[in-house]
Scaffold this motif. Structure first.
Motif, short mmCIF file in Angstrom:
data_model
loop_
_atom_site.label_atom_id
_atom_site.label_comp_id
_atom_site.label_asym_id
_atom_site.label_seq_id
_atom_site.Cartn_x
_atom_site.Cartn_y
_atom_site.Cartn_z
N GLN A 84 0.34 -0.83 0.21
CA GLN A 84 -0.02 0.01 -0.38
C GLN A 84 1.27 1.04 -0.16
N LEU A 85 0.59 2.10 -0.34
CA LEU A 85 1.14 3.53 -0.49
C LEU A 85 1.60 4.52 0.97
N ALA A 86 3.34 4.99 0.49
CA ALA A 86 2.71 5.31 2.15
C ALA A 86 3.31 6.67 1.53
N TYR A 87 3.60 7.29 0.43
CA TYR A 87 3.80 8.62 0.07
C TYR A 87 3.14 9.09 -1.88
N ILE A 88 1.85 9.78 -1.56
CA ILE A 88 1.81 10.17 -2.67
C ILE A 88 2.73 11.51 -2.59
N TRP A 89 2.91 12.11 -3.71
CA TRP A 89 3.88 13.12 -3.48
C TRP A 89 4.03 13.86 -4.85
N THR A 316 -0.26 4.48 7.47
CA THR A 316 -1.40 5.83 6.85
C THR A 316 -0.49 6.03 5.63
N THR A 317 -1.35 6.09 4.49
CA THR A 317 -0.81 6.78 3.31
C THR A 317 -0.80 8.42 3.27
N SER A 318 0.41 9.21 3.47
CA SER A 318 0.13 10.43 3.22
C SER A 318 0.71 11.37 1.85
N PHE A 319 0.00 12.28 1.85
CA PHE A 319 -0.01 12.93 0.50
C PHE A 319 0.99 14.15 0.74
#
Ligand code: WTA
Length: 647
Positions: A84-89, A316-319
């Motif tokens: 799963q995504l840790a970061y969307i940048w 969590t997935t953070s932006f």
């Protein structure tokens, strides 16, 4: 809007008896935190939860062994979170990069291998001077994987500020970038870093991330491009996470205080991580479906805790976003929330007030229905901004989690808790303390101030997220935070407790300003101003500002031979920008013949403040003990005249 009528969904916010949790945390502190610390992965559990034998040097989870990078990454690899995504940048120009937990784990291991090859050992310091790009969290994690200590210097700070911090902590390695983007232009970060690096004898290696791509000077043997060194490391490099004592230092973050240079707030590993984990879980309860966006730069504590350690520990997935809110247009944020489906927005009152200025039509162009929670931090949120946030962004459905805390506290301290039990909200109040936090409002004498009376906010018991000390300066730590009242943490904030027990934060009680939520010491500005050859004396105060909360205004006295001019004023503004950084830019420089002093020679700040805001003289009658009434009146009139003439 009545306070108790906010429509909160009981399913999203399970009620769990905040009061009971709080009481247990205070009465049975060690038992309570031993239970909570189980959420963290330990290589060895602690021998003692809280060692308070040498106050105010409290030590949490003594004897416990862990690694924070392991907690942020490795432990998720055995769970479905792995992919799963840790970061969307998102970069300012619109480029997007995403990282699953597995992908970021790979990057971190590779960078850790490089740092290791460059000689980084447990306890060594790494200074980080990067824009908001994925390499920033990657660097922090790679450093702490090896047991290194990071110090992040916000990329808006000057070369001088960077050099001071590198030298204070004696960093061995610096990580920076060629440049960063700001409103379509390139900020030449490496150039600034190079100016700092001319005076930093401890630095052996510099790693440079290529972000903007222009030609930059690279010093042979010292400077290495990130992508070049990374390309040489095996893709499956694995660096074992260094087993660390819970009480060993994790990072140093410099922050402004009332005296001298910024102080190096030192956080430890175990207590900080437990605090980061639980505060985010209680505050916002992010789950697998959430995309959490904390808009703070990782250069500040908010970014450290809520863009790196807490969300990663929780899986969590953070932006994260590189740019500014109004570029290329005033709806950039809302457009991104819509496009990425962001569910939680945690930002500052200054940002909200800026959006109020832009107008709600920018917001209304977008579908914000994915949002389920809103948060605020950094300064008190005025009820007008709170209501706008609630109505325009939250569509009168989403609670606002107003979190009061500080660099020193590691994480939230007073806040509504959507993940534990949401109390009825009052616009402008951060509501109640978190479990483990024992706040009180004191009067001048250190007695509990009566309800509804302004006093000083103190914390009466240690909590896991508290700073351990100030870097290499335990005396200053003791003096600054515990010097006023014994065994009582002094926050430096004014507060009031209302009849319902809610806390209202009323701004700083000391010489610290909050400019657009950034913490700036007036003393720092004053000492930089007097370092300019034209200035003999300076006094800096905060002036209320409708968007930024407050802005610095400087009163200066010139040395003989200098005459006031617009050009000189501009030079002084420039001087501050280049010695501290653009965030400290004074709103005005008022050149005066002399500064008002007390009988003992201290600058009468309250008089200057009254002059600045144009307060009636009656309001400053309390100054009588500092000088004669006639003197005060005469100085006041004189200064007002000078201000009116020169503005
Ligand atoms: C102020 C930022 C009112 C306060 C996390 C504190 C706030 C200082 C709030 C710490 C809030 C922060 N309401 N005031 N919700 N949050 N402050 O170290 O004056 O940059 O002492 O940490 O910000 O600033 P710092």
């Amino acid at each position: 809007m009545s306070e108790a009528s906010l429509p909160f969904n009981e399913k999203i916010f399970p009620r769990k008896l905040l009061k009971e949790e709080w009481e247990r945390s205070i009465k049975k502190t060690e038992e309570y935190w031993a239970e909570k610390a189980k959420a963290i992965s330990w290589f060895k559990t602690w021998d003692k939860v809280l060692d308070d034998s040498n106050p105010p040097f409290y030590r949490w989870f003594v004897g416990g062994i862990l690694n924070i990078c392991y907690n942020a990454l490795d432990r998720h690899l055995e769970t479905p979170r792995k992919h799963q995504l840790a970061y969307i940048w998102e970069g300012e120009p619109g480029d997007v990069r995403t990282f699953t937990y597995y992908q970021i784990y790979r990057e971190v291991n590779k960078l850790a291998q490089i740092l290791k090859d460059f000689g980084l050992k447990k306890g060594d310091r790494v200074a980080v001077y990067l824009p908001m790009i994925p390499e920033l969290p990657i660097t922090l994690l790679a450093t702490t994987r090896l047991g290194g200590i990071h110090t992040v210097v916000f990329s808006g700070f000057s070369a001088e500020a960077l050099a001071d911090r590198i030298n204070d902590c004696q960093a061995k390695i610096v990580i920076t970038a060629d440049g960063s983007y700001r409103r379509g232009k390139i900020v030449p970060l490496k150039e600034t870093a190079d100016r700092a690096l001319a005076n930093t004898p401890t630095v052996e290696k510099v790693i440079v991330v290529k972000r903007t791509g222009q030609q930059i000077p690279m010093k042979e043997g010292r400077d290495h491009y990130y992508h070049e060194v990374m390309a040489k490391v095996a893709p499956n490099a694995y660096v074992p996470p260094e087993p660390m004592e819970a009480t060993e230092p994790l990072f140093i973050l410099y922050t402004s205080g009332t005296t001298g240079k910024p102080k190096g707030v030192q956080h430890g590993i175990g207590g900080y991580l437990v605090w980061a984990y639980w505060t985010l879980k209680w505050g916002f309860s992010p789950n697998e479906e959430d995309i959490w966006w904390c808009t703070a730069d990782i250069g500040w504590i908010t970014g450290h805790t809520y863009n790196v350690y807490a969300p990663l520990a929780l899986g969590t997935t953070s932006f994260i976003f590189e740019g500014t809110p109004d570029y290329p247009a005033c709806d950039r944020w809302w457009e991104m929330i819509e496009r990425h489906g962001i569910t939680i927005l945690y930002t500052t009152p200054t940002a909200i007030r800026m959006f109020m200025r832009f107008g709600e039509e920018w917001v209304n162009k977008h579908d914000l229905s994915t949002l389920r929670l809103l948060g605020s931090v950094g300064e008190a949120i005025n009820p007008e901004a709170w209501k706008w946030y609630y109505r325009v962004i939250g569509k009168e459905k989403l609670p606002i989690i107003d979190t009061w805390w500080q660099t020193e506290t590691g994480g939230f301290m007073i806040s509504p808790l959507a993940g534990l039990e949401l109390v009825p909200l009052k616009p402008g109040s951060a509501t109640n303390p978190l479990p483990g936090v024992y706040p009180e409002v004191y009067n001048e004498k250190g007695e509990i101030a009566p309800i509804s009376t302004r006093g000083f906010l103190v914390i009466k018991a240690p909590w896991p997220g508290m700073l351990e000390t100030l870097w290499k300066d335990p005396e200053r730590y003791k003096q600054t935070y515990f010097g006023r009242w014994p065994n009582t943490y002094y926050t430096g904030d004014y507060a009031v407790k209302d009849p319902d027990g809610y806390f209202w934060l009323l701004g700083r009680a000391d010489e610290v300003l909050k400019v657009a939520g950034h913490r700036i010491g007036t003393v720092e500005l004053e000492s930089e101003l007097v370092s300019h050859p034209a200035v003999s004396e300076a006094a800096v105060m905060g002036k209320e500002d409708p968007v930024k909360g407050e802005v610095p205004v400087a009163f200066v006295v010139l040395r003989s031979g200098y005459t006031p001019s617009e050009e000189l004023r501009q030079q002084l503004v420039q001087h501050i920008r280049s010695t501290i950084g653009p965030i400290a830019t004074p709103e005005a420089i008022v050149i005066v013949n002399k500064l008002p002093k007390t009988r003992s020679g201290k600058i009468m700040r309250r008089l200057l403040k009254a002059v600045l805001v144009g307060a009636a003289l009656g309001d400053i009658s309390t100054l009588e003990d500092e000088a004669s009434v006639e003197d005060i009146k005469a100085t006041y009139e004189e200064l007002r005249k000078q201000i009116e003439k020169k503005q």
